[in-house]
Scaffold this active site. Structure first.
Site: not given
Length: 376
Positions: A38, A134, A164, A217, A262, A308, A310
């Protein structure tokens, strides 16, 4: 082979995936293994990882949602696939068409499922809530009623039942409690025709005292990572499959007192060499990495100033040529350390690597494929 146009990439060693599967199979030779792929194979690439895992002996796959399962089917992967999350009832017929197994997790969902006018039968795994709280059914009477309902439905194939573990990597007492709870909740069910009974995730299966005689799993371990090596020591090798790499795109010397980035959050304490690295939070390398280190030619180099979108800046011990490799995850900088230093887990670091980052696949040390996910 595709090219990519930015000096940041993730390198995936498919031989490591094969190695890890074989190590787990040797540990549990009689069990069915679901490779958990997943979230794009935990950032490694679901299709590529799946194909190698199947070659190595995995018999089934597990994904989060139907869309992930359909992607695998459309990539000519034909082994059993289980969707671990909730699937909308309006999409059940599509899952049946592509022979994708679904999780039956809720009493109302099951009631509506068995009344759907399906043209092809759908495979389901009944989810038991043994303490994770869950998805899943948690009441013994409720479980027995819905188990019987699924078994008797003419267009439903009840092929699995599972739960699980919530604390397999940190609390053995609660893990033991959940296993006992699961066994108690399924004790009165006729499981003779149920093909898959599975509860073990990577952290559980690595602890031999909790060995359960059914399916497993394989998630984080598939990618070569122990969920917590301090808590779960093992006597064999898992090989990390992913490296996150970049190159220096500029090197410059700044003066004592100069500000960087920044918000001007970093001030040079002396004349310093700094390098610019073309990776940022849009690539999944979040601002929380400020103050951590990366590896440049064996040197640990601090990330200075704010990361930043990028790019980011690092402090260098000396001048390096433009194009010098920078290791963010890999040799001398394992993902476990990266995660620990920013207060999270390896899963999150890997899954955050965005689709802007090309995946470069290797076997036998040679590049076999380059996948630019955003454009495919």
């Amino acid at each position: 082979m595709q090219e990519y146009y930015r000096d940041t990439w993730a390198e995936i060693d498919l031989d490591a995936i094969e190695h890890n599967v074989k190590q787990i199979k040797a540990l549990h030779p009689t069990k069915e293994i679901f490779a958990v792929v997943k979230a794009n194979g935990y950032g490694h690439g679901d299709v590529e990882v799946s194909k190698v895992a199947i070659e190595a002996g995995v018999s089934c796959l597990a994904v989060s949602g139907l869309e992930e399962a359909l992607c695998l089917r459309k990539s000519d992967i034909d082994v059993p696939i289980l969707v671990l999350g909730m699937t909308r009832l309006c999409d059940v017929s599509l899952a049946a068409k592509y022979d994708i197994s679904l999780t039956a997790h809720d009493e109302m969902w099951i009631k509506e499922l068995v009344s759907l006018p399906l043209e092809k039968s759908v495979k389901v795994h009944l989810k038991i809530d043994s303490g994770m709280h869950r998805l899943g059914l948690m009441n013994e009477e409720q479980i027995q009623t819905n188990f019987a309902l699924l078994k008797s439905a003419p267009m439903v194939n009840l092929e699995g039942i599972f739960t699980h573990m919530a604390t397999a990597d940190c609390d053995k007492d609660y893990l033991s409690h959940q296993i006992k709870t699961f066994k108690r909740l399924i004790a009165k069910l006729d499981l003779s025709e149920v093909k898959y009974i599975h509860l073990e995730n990577t952290a559980t299966l690595l602890q031999k005292e909790f060995d359960f005689d059914h399916g497993i799993r394989l998630g984080l371990g598939l990618y070569g990572i122990n969920p917590d090596a301090k808590f779960i020591p093992i006597d064999f090798e898992l090989k990390p499959a992913l490296k996150l790499l970049s190159n220096l795109v500029q090197v410059k010397q700044i003066k004592k007192g100069d500000k960087v980035g920044y918000g001007a959050t970093y001030t040079a304490q002396e004349d310093e060499w700094i390098g610019v690295v073309p990776i940022g939070y849009a690539d999944g390398w979040t601002r929380s990495h400020q103050g951590r280190h990366v590896i440049v030619e064996g040197h640990e180099c601090e990330i200075i100033g704010r990361v930043c979108m990028d790019q980011m800046m690092i402090r260098l011990p000396k001048s390096f040529p433009m194009g010098t490799k920078v290791t963010l995850i890999g040799d001398k900088m394992p993902v476990e350390r990266v995660a620990e230093e920013i207060g999270t887990i390896s899963y999150e670091i890997l899954c955050l690597i965005s689709d802007r980052v090309p995946r470069v696949y290797k076997r036998g040390g040679k590049t076999t494929n380059i996948k630019k996910m955003r454009f495919e």
